[in-house]
Motif scaffolding. Sequence first.
Motif, PDB file in Angstrom:
ATOM      1  N   ILE A   1       0.844  -1.193   0.000  1.00 31.44           N
ATOM      2  CA  ILE A   1       0.000   0.000   0.000  1.00 31.44           C
ATOM      3  C   ILE A   1       0.881   1.245   0.000  1.00 31.44           C
ATOM      4  O   ILE A   1       0.655   2.199  -0.762  1.00 31.44           O
ATOM      5  N   ARG A   2       1.901   1.257   0.834  1.00 31.25           N
ATOM      6  CA  ARG A   2       2.794   2.412   0.915  1.00 31.25           C
ATOM      7  C   ARG A   2       3.570   2.612  -0.382  1.00 31.25           C
ATOM      8  O   ARG A   2       3.741   3.745  -0.843  1.00 31.25           O
ATOM      9  N   MET A   3       4.058   1.518  -0.986  1.00 27.40           N
ATOM     10  CA  MET A   3       4.827   1.653  -2.215  1.00 27.40           C
ATOM     11  C   MET A   3       3.952   2.159  -3.363  1.00 27.40           C
ATOM     12  O   MET A   3       4.382   3.008  -4.161  1.00 27.40           O
ATOM     13  N   ARG A   4       2.732   1.653  -3.472  1.00 31.13           N
ATOM     14  CA  ARG A   4       1.847   2.142  -4.532  1.00 31.13           C
ATOM     15  C   ARG A   4       1.483   3.605  -4.306  1.00 31.13           C
ATOM     16  O   ARG A   4       1.399   4.390  -5.251  1.00 31.13           O
ATOM     17  N   ARG A   5       1.299   3.988  -3.038  1.00 35.95           N
ATOM     18  CA  ARG A   5       1.003   5.378  -2.727  1.00 35.95           C
ATOM     19  C   ARG A   5       2.196   6.269  -3.058  1.00 35.95           C
ATOM     20  O   ARG A   5       2.027   7.405  -3.532  1.00 35.95           O
ATOM     21  N   SER A   6       3.408   5.768  -2.874  1.00 33.47           N
ATOM     22  CA  SER A   6       4.594   6.558  -3.199  1.00 33.47           C
ATOM     23  C   SER A   6       4.645   6.858  -4.695  1.00 33.47           C
ATOM     24  O   SER A   6       4.997   7.982  -5.096  1.00 33.47           O
ATOM     25  N   ILE A   7       4.295   5.880  -5.538  1.00 35.37           N
ATOM     26  CA  ILE A   7       4.259   6.104  -6.982  1.00 35.37           C
ATOM     27  C   ILE A   7       3.258   7.200  -7.310  1.00 35.37           C
ATOM     28  O   ILE A   7       3.524   8.092  -8.135  1.00 35.37           O
ATOM     29  N   GLN A   8       2.091   7.162  -6.659  1.00 36.35           N
ATOM     30  CA  GLN A   8       1.079   8.188  -6.887  1.00 36.35           C
ATOM     31  C   GLN A   8       1.589   9.567  -6.505  1.00 36.35           C
ATOM     32  O   GLN A   8       1.371  10.550  -7.221  1.00 36.35           O
TER      33      GLN A   8
ATOM     34  N   GLU B   1       1.914  12.610  -9.081  1.00 36.23           N
ATOM     35  CA  GLU B   1       1.085  13.796  -8.868  1.00 36.23           C
ATOM     36  C   GLU B   1       1.922  15.057  -8.725  1.00 36.23           C
ATOM     37  O   GLU B   1       1.476  16.144  -9.088  1.00 36.23           O
ATOM     38  N   ASN B   2       3.128  14.921  -8.205  1.00 39.58           N
ATOM     39  CA  ASN B   2       3.997  16.077  -7.983  1.00 39.58           C
ATOM     40  C   ASN B   2       5.429  15.715  -8.352  1.00 39.58           C
ATOM     41  O   ASN B   2       6.199  15.257  -7.509  1.00 39.58           O
ATOM     42  N   PRO B   3       5.823  15.890  -9.628  1.00 30.29           N
ATOM     43  CA  PRO B   3       7.159  15.486 -10.081  1.00 30.29           C
ATOM     44  C   PRO B   3       8.312  16.166  -9.342  1.00 30.29           C
ATOM     45  O   PRO B   3       9.440  15.669  -9.381  1.00 30.29           O
ATOM     46  N   THR B   4       8.047  17.292  -8.666  1.00 33.45           N
ATOM     47  CA  THR B   4       9.119  18.007  -7.963  1.00 33.45           C
ATOM     48  C   THR B   4       9.242  17.594  -6.502  1.00 33.45           C
ATOM     49  O   THR B   4      10.120  18.089  -5.798  1.00 33.45           O
TER      50      THR B   4
ATOM     51  N   VAL C   1       8.185  12.377   0.418  1.00 34.24           N
ATOM     52  CA  VAL C   1       7.346  11.197   0.184  1.00 34.24           C
ATOM     53  C   VAL C   1       7.458  10.230   1.361  1.00 34.24           C
ATOM     54  O   VAL C   1       6.452   9.719   1.868  1.00 34.24           O
ATOM     55  N   ALA C   2       8.692   9.984   1.791  1.00 34.59           N
ATOM     56  CA  ALA C   2       8.902   9.090   2.928  1.00 34.59           C
ATOM     57  C   ALA C   2       8.161   9.599   4.162  1.00 34.59           C
ATOM     58  O   ALA C   2       7.524   8.828   4.896  1.00 34.59           O
ATOM     59  N   GLN C   3       8.212  10.910   4.369  1.00 30.88           N
ATOM     60  CA  GLN C   3       7.533  11.513   5.513  1.00 30.88           C
ATOM     61  C   GLN C   3       6.024  11.302   5.433  1.00 30.88           C
ATOM     62  O   GLN C   3       5.376  10.971   6.441  1.00 30.88           O
TER      63      GLN C   3
END
Length: 276
Positions: free
Chosen positions: A228-235, A239-242, A248-250
């Motif tokens: 769940i966390r890894m898929r959310r990290s991709i999102q 959503e925000n390339p910068t 993201v980790a936070q």
Amino acid sequence: MMPFLLAEFALLENKLPLYVYCVGSHEQKHLLRPDGYPTHQIFLSRSGTGIFRIAGSRDMVMSPGTMLILPAGIPHEYFADQSEDAWELGFVAFGGPTAGSILAHLGNQKATILKKTQFQLYWHKLESLWQLINLNGESGYWEASRKMYDFLLTILGDQTTEESNQRIKPVGQSNPALQEAIKFIHDHYNERLQLSNLARAVGYSVQHFHRLFVAIYGLSPMLYIQQIRMRRSIQLFEENPTITVEKVAQQLGMETSYFIRMFKRTYGQTPKQYFK
């Protein structure tokens, strides 16, 4: 476009366990191969639409963002869809003693729709192979072998992740208590979740909760949380390339170094490499 490159490399196929036979991309014309191709092939459709016709199978449409893996020796033909714009098709052919065993893990011969980030990554790897051979000649084929192996492992890793994601959705009626646990995980995935707390929240012992979760969902509760966390990290990255890796980790409730390690374990690359 990457003009067709045939790897004429002084019998290196007898030395390399995995070698690149040819690589390139172009505006694809009609090709008929009644005896198949002598090596395995990977095709990437970048723009336009084409039709793949494989002996004994229905015609397959390759639209932009799709991939096809075709084993050696299978009769086939392919051509651009005349109702569409020009079809840009990338390809790499590969062989060697280890090629067949790797190919056996890569699924059947069906056109696969790729996520945008996956396709960009695969196309970048295709370009890297072409540039390596084009610029370095015979000396580049050794490095090309390593890059081809990395390419195949990346595809295999992505397929394994997709299969794991599909197992998250159980077949049949789920246990109401586990449905409650799943909802709790999705609501609190960015918090420090422990197996004992999850089990207690739904009224089970740790051992019974873990056993029941694995039986229904096909993976452990903690691995489910990680996915769940890894898929959310991709999102978050899309959503925000910068956005930074640290941010993201936070947002996932993870230490940065641990997040990077888990991301690489899941996707085969660090976040910066994945989205480069």
